[in-house]
Design a protein around this motif. Structure first.
Motif, short mmCIF file in Angstrom:
data_model
loop_
_atom_site.label_atom_id
_atom_site.label_comp_id
_atom_site.label_asym_id
_atom_site.label_seq_id
_atom_site.Cartn_x
_atom_site.Cartn_y
_atom_site.Cartn_z
N ARG A 649 0.84 -1.21 0.00
CA ARG A 649 0.00 0.00 0.00
C ARG A 649 0.87 1.26 0.00
NH1 ARG A 649 -2.53 0.05 4.72
NH2 ARG A 649 -1.32 1.90 5.27
N ARG A 650 1.89 1.24 0.84
CA ARG A 650 2.75 2.42 0.91
C ARG A 650 3.44 2.67 -0.44
NH1 ARG A 650 6.60 0.73 4.96
NH2 ARG A 650 7.92 2.41 4.25
N CYS A 652 2.28 1.87 -3.38
CA CYS A 652 1.28 2.39 -4.33
C CYS A 652 1.00 3.86 -4.03
CB CYS A 652 -0.01 1.58 -4.27
SG CYS A 652 0.21 -0.08 -4.91
N GLU A 653 0.93 4.18 -2.75
CA GLU A 653 0.68 5.58 -2.40
C GLU A 653 1.81 6.47 -2.89
OE1 GLU A 653 -0.19 5.36 1.75
OE2 GLU A 653 -2.26 4.73 1.31
N MET A 656 1.27 6.98 -6.57
CA MET A 656 0.12 7.82 -6.92
C MET A 656 0.40 9.29 -6.64
SD MET A 656 -3.15 5.35 -6.31
CE MET A 656 -2.88 4.91 -4.63
N GLU A 657 1.19 9.49 -5.61
CA GLU A 657 1.55 10.86 -5.27
C GLU A 657 2.43 11.51 -6.34
OE1 GLU A 657 4.39 12.06 -1.86
OE2 GLU A 657 2.67 10.93 -1.02
N MET A 708 -4.70 -1.72 -7.31
CA MET A 708 -5.26 -0.38 -7.49
C MET A 708 -5.92 -0.20 -8.85
SD MET A 708 -4.48 1.25 -4.74
CE MET A 708 -3.53 0.77 -3.30
N ARG A 711 -8.60 2.41 -9.51
CA ARG A 711 -8.41 3.81 -9.13
C ARG A 711 -8.37 4.75 -10.33
NH1 ARG A 711 -6.75 4.64 -3.48
NH2 ARG A 711 -6.01 6.65 -4.27
#
Ligand code: LAN
Length: 775
Positions: A649-650, A652-653, A656-657, A708, A711
Motif C-alpha cells: 500500500r505504501r 502504491c501511495e 500515486m503521489e 489499485m 483507481r
C-alpha cells in the motif's frame, strides 16, 4: 549492408532515437522513413489479427497506419503489439539500440588506431580489420551530434559535459580523421584547455592517453597485477570484486604493469599534434607526477577516499623507486602468466565478445601486443566480433554498452504477451520467441565438447576464474556471450514457463518446430537462481556478493559509484523471487522447501530496503518508478497479499503521489545520481508535464498488481499511454531510461514498446476479470 554480427542494418535503423541536445529536429523525418521500410513486409500473423485492431490491413499485408490513432486501451494494445512484432528478428529475438555511454566508441577508436598504425608501419597491410571506414565515418557523425553547446561531451548522451567524456571523444575524433581546425575539434579543444588541459580528466581517460603515448604512465595510478597472486581467502582479492570491475581491472593491470605504449608514438605526426593540443604546458615540460591525483570537479562523482589516496601514494613509491624494482619485477613475472591465461579464458568463454565493451577493446589490444604487435589469430578473432558492439542509428554509429539486450527485451515482451492473453493470437511471434529463448539458455552439456562453454563449466575452472555456475542461466544478450545474470535468468525462466502453457507452443514442440526445454533445464535455471541468493536474502547481478562494503573506499574510478562489489539489488531480487514462485507453482516437488525458504528471506530483504516514503531505489533504470515496480511485484510473488500488505500500500501511495498532471509518470535522471526522487528536467526532455511512457508503464504495472486497478489514477495513466501512442503503434523514444554505476545513462529502446504493451495488457486483463467495459 549488414551491420556485422549483432543485428542487421534495417533493424539498426529502427533502434530508436534519443532526444539529446542537438538532433531533435530530425526526429520526425527519420521515424517516417523507418516505418516505410516495413510497408511491404508481410507478417505471418497478419491474418490472425482481427482487422478491427489493424485498421490498414489489406489482404495479407499488415501495415501500421500513419494516420489512425487508437481510441481505446485495447485497440492501443493490439496496435502496439502489431507494430512491435515487426521488429522481431529472424532468430526470434529482439535487438535495439543499446548506446548511451560516450566513452566506449573512443576506446575502440584508440585500439583500432594503434593496432592499425603498427600494422601499416610494419608493412602488414592497411586493412582496417577491426573498425571499418564506414563505421568510423558514422562514429564521427555520432560525435558531432552529441557535442554539447559548451564544446564538451558528456559521460553519456544526456549528461552534462565532463572531462572524461570530452578528452575521450576529442582524441577519438582526431584519430578517426577530423582535422585540427574542424569546428567540432576546435570547440572540443577549447573546452579541454579551459578546464586545465587533459591532466584533469578522470583516471580511465588517462589510461587511454597513456596507451596512445599522449600522457606518461607516471600520471596513472598503480594498477598492480600482483593482486591476482593473493590467496583466495585474502579479504581484498580481485576475485571478490564485482565481475565488471574485475574484468576491467584484469587487462588494465597487464597494460599498466607493462607500461604499454603505442610503439610509434614519438614518430607519429598526429600524436605529436595531439600532445600540443591537449595540454596548457609544453609536452616536454609537463610534470607528469602531478597529474596522478588531479581530476576536474565535474568528473568527480565519487571522490577517491583518503584511504585509497594513501594506498596510491604508497604504490607510487613502489612503482617508481628503483629500490623496489627487483621485488616488483619478480612478483610480476609470477603474475603475468596467470593474468594472460585468465584473459584468454575470458575471451574463449565469451567467444571473443567479452563481458563488456571496456574489457573487449583492452583484451583486443593485449591479444595484439602478445603476438609482438602483429595481428595474430587471437587478434583476428577479436576483430571479427567488434561488430557485435556497434550499432547504426539515426545519430550515427555508436559502440553499445553490451553486445545487446536481446534476451532481456525478448523475455519481457513474451511475458507481456502471455499476461495480456495475446499469446495465441500472436502465435508466430511467441513461437519464434520461444525458440530464441531455447537457444539462448546457457548450456554446457548439449554443446560440443570442444567448445569453451563445455570446458569452463567444470568446477575446477569456475573456481580458477572466479566464475559462478552458468549452466541453466539466461544471459542479458546472447548465448555466445554466455555470462548468466540472476534477473535475466529469472525473466527468461518466467517467459518460458508461461509460454509452455500455450497450445501454440505445445503444438510447435510436438511437431518439432521448436526444441523442448526439458524439466531438467528448468531445474538448472532454478539452481542458478538459488545459488545466487546472498546471505542478506537479496540477489546480486552475476555472482554472489563476495566482498565487503568497505571495498567501496578503494573505488579508484572517480566517475562511477558503487562498482566494487556485487550488491543485492531490488531488481535482481524481484526477478529471482517471481521466477522461483512461478516455477514452484508448476513444479512443487523440486527443491520445494528451499524455494520457500529463499522466498521468505527474499521478501524480508525487499522489505528491509524499502524507503520510508514507500519507494525502492532502482539501480539499473531511472529510477524510483522502476525500483518500486520491482519491489511491489517481488513482494507479492513472495507471498504478500496485495490488499492487506502495508508495504504494498505504501508503495502504491508513493507512486500515486508522483503522478503528473497529465496522467503520466516521469522522473529525472538526477534521481539515479542523487539517490533521491527528482522530477523531470523539462528543459531537456519529457513532454509538457514531465511524464514519459516508460515510467508511466512501470507505475501502472505496479499499481494494477498492487490492487489499485480501479483507481482513477490508473485510468488516467492508461489514457496517457493511449494518447501518447504514435499512429504506427510505436511510442515515442523519450529520455534515457537505463543507468549503471549511478552516474551513466544507457538507452533501452525496447522499453518504450515492451512496457506500455505489458501495462496495457495487465490492465486489460484486470478489466476483463472485473467484468468492466471499455471506458
Ligand atoms: C548491465 C546491463 C543489464 C543489467 C540488468 C540485467 C538490467 C540489471 O538488472 C543487472 C545489471 C546489468 C547486468 C548490467 C550491469 C552493468 C552493465 C553490464 C550493464 C548496464 C550494461 C553495461 C554495464 C557495464 C558495466 C558497462 C561497461 C562499463 C564499465 C564501467 C565497465
Amino acid at each position: 549492408a549488414a551491420l556485422a554480427y549483432g543485428g542487421d542494418y534495417e533493424k539498426g535503423l529502427m533502434g530508436g532515437f534519443n532526444p539529446m541536445v542537438n538532433v531533435n529536429s530530425k526526429d520526425k523525418v527519420y521515424r517516417l522513413s523507418m516505418i516505410s521500410k516495413f510497408m511491404n513486409r508481410t507478417h505471418p500473423d497478419s491474418t490472425s489479427v482481427p482487422s478491427k485492431y489493424s485498421p490498414l490491413v489489406t489482404g495479407p499485408l499488415l501495415v501500421p497506419s500513419l494516420t489512425h490513432t487508437a481510441s481505446t486501451p485495447e485497440e492501443c494494445l493490439y496496435k502496439g503489439v502489431s507494430f512491435y512484432r515487426m521488429l522481431q528478428q529472424d532468430d526470434g529475438g529482439y535487438n535495439g539500440d543499446y548506446g548511451g555511454p560516450m566513452f566506449l566508441l573512443p576506446g575502440l577508436a584508440i585500439v583500432w588506431y594503434v593496432t592499425k598504425e603498427c600494422m601499416e608501419r610494419q608493412g602488414l597491410g592497411k586493412e582496417d580489420v577491426m573498425f571499418k571506414r564506414e563505421f568510423r565515418e558514422g562514429g564521427i557523425s555520432y560525435m558531432r551530434n552529441h557535442q554539447q553547446r559548451d564544446g564538451g561531451w558528456g559521460t553519456h548522451i544526456e549528461g552534462p559535459s565532463t572531462m572524461f567524456g570530452t578528452v575521450m571523444c576529442y582524441v577519438a575524433v582526431r584519430i578517426m580523421g577530423v582535422e585540427r581546425e574542424d569546428e567540432m575539434a576546435r570547440r572540443g579543444r577549447e573546452f579541454i584547455r579551459k578546464n586545465g588541459g587533459a591532466g584533469y580528466t578522470s583516471s580511465w581517460a588517462k589510461f587511454y592517453l597513456c596507451i596512445l603515448g599522449l600522457m606518461d604512465w607516471r600520471s596513472h595510478n598503480s594498477t598492480p597485477c600482483e593482486m591476482f597472486l593473493l590467496p583466495r581467502w585474502f579479504p581484498f582479492h580481485p576475485g571478490r570484486m564485482w565481475c565488471h570491475a574485475r574484468m576491467v581491472y584484469l587487462p588494465m593491470s597487464w597494460l599498466y604493469c607493462k607500461r604499454w605504449v603505442y610503439p610509434y608514438a614519438d614518430s607519429d605526426t598526429l600524436i605529436k599534434e595531439l600532445r600540443e593540443e591537449l595540454y596548457e604546458e609544453k609536452w616536454t615540460e609537463v610534470e607528469w607526477g602531478k597529474y596522478r591525483t588531479t581530476v576536474a570537479d565535474m568528473d568527480n562523482y565519487s571522490p577517491v577516499n583518503i584511504i585509497m589516496k594513501t594506498a596510491q601514494a604508497g604504490l607510487d613509491i613502489y612503482e617508481n623507486n628503483s629500490l623496489f624494482s627487483p621485488i616488483r619485477n619478480y612478483l610480476r613475472s609470477l603474475a603475468y602468466p596467470f593474468v594472460e591465461e585468465y584473459l584468454h579464458a575470458e575471451d574463449s568463454q565469451t567467444n571473443y565478445i567479452d563481458i563488456g565493451p571496456v574489457n573487449k577493446v583492452l583484451n583486443t589490444l593485449i591479444s595484439f601486443a602478445l603476438s609482438s604487435n602483429t595481428p595474430g589469430p587471437a587478434f583476428l578473432k577479436h576483430a571479427a566480433r567488434v561488430g557485435d558492439y556497434l550499432w547504426v542509428a539515426e545519430d550515427g554509429v555508436k559502440m553499445q554498452g553490451y553486445n545487446g539486450s536481446q534476451c532481456w527485451d525478448t523475455s519481457f515482451l513474451l511475458q507481456a504477451l502471455c499476461e495480456g492473453g495475446m499469446g495465441e493470437l500472436f502465435g508466430t511471434t511467441v513461437e519464434k520467441g520461444m525458440s530464441f529463448l531455447e537457444r539462448t539458455q546457457i548450456l554446457s552439456t548439449s554443446v560440443s565438447k570442444s567448445t569453451a562453454a563445455y570446458h569452463y563449466e567444470k568446477p575446477k575452472y569456475r573456481e580458477r576464474y572466479f566464475r559462478h555456475v552458468s549452466e541453466g542461466g539466461w544471459p542479458f544478450s546472447t548465448s555466445a556471450h554466455g555470462w548468466p545474470i540472476s534477473d535475466c535468468t529469472g525473466e527468461g525462466l518466467k517467459a518460458v514457463l508461461c509460454l509452455q502453457k500455450l497450445d501454440r507452443i505445445k503444438q510447435a514442440t510436438s511437431e518439432g518446430r521448436i526444441k523442448v526445454i526439458s524439466t531438467k533445464r528448468l531445474e538448472n535455471a532454478v539452481n542458478v537462481i538459488l545459488e545466487l541468493q546472498n546471505t542478506d536474502g537479496g540477489f546480486a547481478t552475476y555472482e554472489n556478493n563476495r566482498g565487503f562494503g568497505w571495498f567501496e573506499w578503494l573505488n579508484p574510478s572517480e566517475v562511477f559509484g558503487d562498482i566494487m562489489i556485487d550488491y543485492s539489488y531490488a531488481e535482481c531480487t524481484m526477478a529471482s523471487l517471481t521466477a522461483l514462485r512461478e516455477f514452484h507453482d508448476s513444479y512443487p516437488t523440486h527443491r520445494g522447501a528451499e524455494i520457500k525458504a529463499a522466498m521468505n528471506r527474499g521478501s524480508k530483504f525487499l522489505k528491509s530496503i524499502q524507503r520510508p516514503d514507500g519507494s525502492w531505489y532502482g539501480s539499473w533504470a531511472c529510477c524510483f518508478c522502476y525500483g518500486t515496480w520491482f519491489g511491489v511485484e517481488g513482494l507479492i510473488a513472495a507471498g504478500e497479499d496485495a490488499r492487506k500488505s502495508r508495504e504494498v500500500r505504501r508503495a502504491c501511495e508513493f507512486l500515486m503521489e508522483k503522478q503528473c498532471g497529465n496522467g503520466g509518470w516521469g522522473e529525472d535522471f538526477r534521481s539515479c545520481y542523487n539517490k533521491s526522487y527528482a522530477e523531470t528536467n523539462m528543459e531537456l526532455y519529457g513532454d509538457e508535464d514531465g511524464a514519459c511512457v516508460v515510467n508511466t508503464s512501470w507505475a501502472l504495472l505496479a499499481l494494477v498488481k498492487g490492487g489499485m486497478g480501479g483507481r482513477e489514477e490508473v485510468r488516467r495513466g492508461v489514457r496517457y499511454l493511449v494518447e501518447r501512442q504514435l499512429p504506427s503503434g510505436d511510442w515515442p523514444q523519450e529520455g534515457i531510461s537505463g543507468v549503471f554505476n549511478r552516474s551513466c545513462g544507457i538507452t533501452y529502446t525496447a522499453y518504450r514498446n515492451v512496457f506500455p504493451i505489458w501495462a496495457l495488457g495487465r490492465y486489460d486483463k484486470w478489466r476483463k476479470e472485473e467484468g468492466r467495459g471499455e471506458e
